[in-house]
Design a protein around this motif. Structure first.
Motif, PDB file in Angstrom:
ATOM      1  N   ASP A 119      57.988 -45.758  66.841  1.00 57.56           N
ATOM      2  CA  ASP A 119      59.305 -45.321  67.287  1.00 57.56           C
ATOM      3  C   ASP A 119      59.178 -44.023  68.265  1.00 57.56           C
ATOM      4  O   ASP A 119      60.090 -43.830  69.099  1.00 57.56           O
ATOM      5  N   SER A 131      59.080 -50.052  60.657  1.00 57.84           N
ATOM      6  CA  SER A 131      58.515 -49.490  62.018  1.00 57.84           C
ATOM      7  C   SER A 131      57.347 -48.582  61.470  1.00 57.84           C
ATOM      8  O   SER A 131      56.797 -48.869  60.389  1.00 57.84           O
ATOM      9  N   TYR A 185      65.261 -41.277  63.234  1.00 54.79           N
ATOM     10  CA  TYR A 185      66.218 -42.315  63.824  1.00 54.79           C
ATOM     11  C   TYR A 185      66.417 -43.575  62.660  1.00 54.79           C
ATOM     12  O   TYR A 185      65.348 -43.916  62.007  1.00 54.79           O
ATOM     13  N   HIS A 218      60.559 -42.053  61.754  1.00 55.65           N
ATOM     14  CA  HIS A 218      60.914 -43.543  62.447  1.00 55.65           C
ATOM     15  C   HIS A 218      61.867 -44.245  61.298  1.00 55.65           C
ATOM     16  O   HIS A 218      62.334 -43.820  60.473  1.00 55.65           O
TER      17      HIS A 218
END
Length: 241
Positions: A34, A29, A93, A25
């Protein structure tokens, strides 16, 4: 391994058949936010899935100030503890994509394919005024520069540990991301939201990777990750031989 501290990372392991998928993630977060199961479990069908809370995030311990190589060591160790010797695919990400880029070349993990979303070719953490951010946390004035203010705002979202996250950022900033160094040799999918300024340089990243492709999906940096087009592109990429 680089001598990373012996700390525990929170790992959720959905068992299944076939090649496992590791999901990493973004900053400030956690894995379940995510990579929600309702979105990703149908996409990844019956494959084993590892969702890891990055160091200083979610339920994972905080390592203090630790360089990128040490953070990647912690991830490699967590994967090896659950899936020793297995070849995996990795999807990351934002910060998770930066770490996935490095993890692809780690000798302790066999990585087949890498999908990287929201990755910037620039190094944002080196621009953070950490003394100003820490002073603001202690009750001082808000940081004047917008990047530091944005990062501070992310670290202070409910459920986060701001001091631990700023330590993590300090460690990451000590070794700025350099796309020209250690580019993955595996096939790489680069995804970016059409309204995400952080991902506008993914074509330059693709030029540094021998086997890569670029896909743009709707949304800004927050929305792109949850776009159906993002999931579809990742699913198609991971099903290729």
């Amino acid at each position: 391994m680089t001598g990373a501290p012996e700390i525990a990372l929170s790992v959720s392991h959905r068992e299944g058949t076939g090649r496992p998928v590791l999901l990493l993630h973004g900053l400030a977060s956690r894995a379940r936010l995510d990579w929600p199961a309702a979105e990703w479990d149908p996409v990844l069908t019956d494959r084993p899935v590892l969702r890891v809370d990055l160091p200083a995030h979610g339920d994972s311990a905080a390592p203090g100030v630790l360089a990128t190589a040490g953070i990647v060591d912690l991830l490699a160790r967590a994967v090896a503890d659950v899936l020793p010797g297995e070849e995996i695919d990795v999807v990351g990400y934002s910060l998770g994509a930066r770490l996935a880029w490095a993890l692809a070349g780690h000798p302790g993990v066999a990585v087949r394919r890498v999908a990287l979303g929201g990755l910037s070719p620039m190094e944002p953490f080196a621009l953070v005024d950490l003394p100003a951010a820490r002073a603001a946390l202690a009750g001082g004035p808000s940081p004047e520069d917008p990047i530091t203010g944005m990062i501070l705002g992310m670290t202070t979202l409910p459920g986060n540990r701001p001091e631990a996250l700023l330590d993590l950022i300090e460690g990451l900033a000590s070794g700025p991301f350099d796309p020209a160094a250690g580019a993955p040799s595996q096939p790489v999918l680069l995804l970016g939201g059409v309204e995400d300024p952080m991902a506008q340089g993914i074509d330059a990243l693709a030029a540094a990777v021998p086997d890569s492709r670029v896909v743009r999906v709707p949304g800004d940096h927050l929305a792109a990750l949850h776009a159906p087009e993002f999931r579809a592109a990742v699913a198609d990429f991971l099903t290729e031989d």
